[in-house]
Write a protein that holds these residues in place. Structure first.
Motif: not given
Length: 150
Positions: A59-62, A100-117, A119-124
């Protein structure tokens, strides 16, 4: 002191295995999602393994682009990519993890939104300079960004 007979030994081992499996089911390692998945392995700064009831998948972190560790363009990109990977592992280990499952991206990997405690992981990761926020536009040239020579 009495010796444990083979039947008692087997009983104890099977009981311990059963309790271990029950503990995994009730409170899995990195947090169970509403879809029944949890984060397993962290491959790099923006890609993780999901362990789900029906198997494992990548899975790729969106919203996140981290430097490459598999095919870096320069040593500086590799070094920052390794730091990003370690930081994502630290974050996921802190839990609880929300996926949170956001479907799949163009390379076929699952696209996810990831939060830990909460907090948005992408933002951190972006705020710590280990990745950039990414919405599918042109990916950065990490070597140029890092002022590296090729």
């Amino acid at each position: 002191m009495r010796r444990m007979g083979p039947e008692l030994f087997v009983y104890v081992v099977l009981t311990l295995i059963g309790l271990w499996k029950l503990a995994e089911w009730v409170a899995p390692w990195h947090g169970l999602t509403e879809a029944g998945c949890r984060v397993g392995y962290v491959y790099d700064g923006d890609t993780v393994e999901l362990i789900c009831a029906d198997g494992r998948e990548t899975a790729r972190v969106q919203g996140l682009d981290a430097p490459e560790t598999k095919s870096p363009g320069c040593p500086e990109e590799l070094a920052l990519g390794r730091r990003a990977t370690e930081r994502l592992r630290e974050l996921v280990a802190q839990g609880p993890v929300e996926i949170s499952d956001l479907g799949h991206e163009k390379y076929g990997r699952r696209l996810i939104h990831l939060r830990v405690a909460g907090e948005d992981v992408a933002g951190v990761m972006a705020s710590e300079g280990l990745a950039v926020l990414y919405q599918g536009d042109t990916r950065p040239d990490w070597c140029a960004e890092l002022g590296a020579s090729r």
